[in-house]
Design an enzyme around this catalytic site. Structure first.
Site, PDB file in Angstrom:
ATOM      1  N   ARG A   1       0.714  -1.350   0.191  1.00 21.52           N
ATOM      2  CA  ARG A   1       0.009  -0.124   0.090  1.00 21.52           C
ATOM      3  C   ARG A   1       0.751   1.340   0.043  1.00 21.52           C
ATOM      4  NH1 ARG A   1      -2.510  -3.436  -1.565  1.00 21.52           N
ATOM      5  NH2 ARG A   1      -4.564  -4.362  -0.886  1.00 21.52           N
TER       6      ARG A   1
ATOM      7  N   SER B   1     -11.438   0.623   2.957  1.00 24.20           N
ATOM      8  CA  SER B   1     -10.669   0.110   3.939  1.00 24.20           C
ATOM      9  C   SER B   1     -10.122   1.307   4.875  1.00 24.20           C
ATOM     10  CB  SER B   1      -9.652  -0.951   3.581  1.00 24.20           C
ATOM     11  OG  SER B   1     -10.034  -2.206   2.972  1.00 24.20           O
TER      12      SER B   1
ATOM     13  N   GLU C   1      -5.091   3.593   6.526  1.00 23.77           N
ATOM     14  CA  GLU C   1      -5.055   3.402   4.868  1.00 23.77           C
ATOM     15  C   GLU C   1      -5.805   4.523   4.399  1.00 23.77           C
ATOM     16  OE1 GLU C   1      -6.513   0.366   1.391  1.00 23.77           O
ATOM     17  OE2 GLU C   1      -5.664  -0.619   3.336  1.00 23.77           O
TER      18      GLU C   1
END
Length: 315
Positions: free
Chosen positions: A178, A227, A297
């Site tokens: 990520r 998320s 995130e």
């Protein structure tokens, strides 16, 4: 409201073809529907226009790019400086030889998946499950359903604060979970992806399965940012949140989803402060329960709303 600096910016860049909008609403541009204004919202006409602006924007003015706001939390005080939102000039899609496809950074990930399927390019169907744009996928190495951007990217273009254009191959992107290693002040404009030859009908079926999974397991019809937290190594963030007793936990107008407790929901006209407080409280409770500190995130930008005391002092 911020001081209006749009006129001064335009004076420094008289040949600008894009739009400079002072004190533009950011809540309308994010899926969470919260937050204050951007001091200036800039919508460049194309890559050349973006480079022209950045080369002439004073270095002391903060600049950041946003996509469709699917994983973005704008704080209630708004975003000082310039927020750049790519539009039509960055929406090109072109299938290439060798099971490759070139797309602009403003192309939604779902459109990338659909265009690849129509061109008979497999391995990109996972983008059907990512609610963002190509630019965001490059910046955070977006992934879902067993695929990640690092697995399919060939090349990406970006413009830096001086207006210079950079071209990165896959290795040069510095991908990790990520995250990518390209400096934060560079704005992605275009990318080339590579899959493998596939049957369009079979790829469509795979994409349909991704869509059905999301609808059955994620609160995609709610005001959410996707998320909320990254999965720690070897762990699932939702499971840690559940174990900490935070499924359904509420702060003000926001709560952690009952369906998927790594999704926070704005269901009662929450403020950005409600949402960020909710997330930080969940992080604290998970740490107290498990010793693991979750990382956000969702990207948080801007400044908090000024307190009443600060307003009184200013007056």
């Amino acid at each position: 409201m911020f001081q209006d600096i749009a006129a001064a910016l335009l004076a420094d860049a008289p040949e600008l073809r894009g739009k400079l909008l002072p004190n533009a609403s950011m809540s309308e541009l994010t899926w969470l529907r919260v937050g204050g204004p951007a001091q200036v919202l800039f919508k460049p006409a194309d890559e050349e226009d973006l480079a022209y602006f950045l080369a002439r924007c004073p270095a002391d003015i903060p600049v950041m790019a946003v996509g469709v706001g699917s994983n973005l939390l704008v704080r209630d005080g708004g975003v000082p400086g310039v927020v750049i939102r790519l539009g039509r000039g960055f929406n090109d899609i072109e299938p290439l030889d060798g099971a490759r496809i070139r797309v602009g950074a403003a192309v939604p990930d779902v459109r990338l998946a659909q265009a690849a399927a129509q061109a008979g390019i497999a391995k990109l169907a996972f983008y059907r499950g990512i609610p963002g744009t190509v630019g965001g996928a490059l910046r955070m190495n977006a992934g879902a359903h067993g695929g990640e951007t690092k697995d399919v990217l060939v090349q990406a273009r970006a413009v830096d604060r001086s207006g210079a254009v950079h071209v990165y191959d896959n290795a040069g992107m510095g991908f990790t979970y990520r995250h990518c290693g390209v400096p934060d002040d560079q704005i992605f404009t275009r990318a080339v992806f590579e899959g493998v030859p596939g049957d369009p009908a079979e790829i469509e079926r795979e994409m349909q399965g991704v869509a059905e999974y999301r609808e059955a397991n994620q609160p995609i019809k709610s005001r959410t940012g996707g998320s909320t937290f990254k999965n720690p190594p070897g762990k699932s963030a939702w499971r840690l949140i559940d174990e900490a007793g935070c499924r359904g936990f509420r702060v003000g107008g926001a709560h952690m989803s009952e369906m998927h407790c790594n999704f926070l929901i704005n269901d009662q006209n929450a403020t950005a402060t409600d949402i960020e407080t909710l997330g930080e409280t969940v992080r604290k409770r998970v740490f107290e329960k498990t010793g693991i500190m979750l990382d956000w995130e969702i990207k948080r930008i801007g400044v908090p709303a000024p307190t009443s005391a600060a307003l009184a002092a200013a007056e």
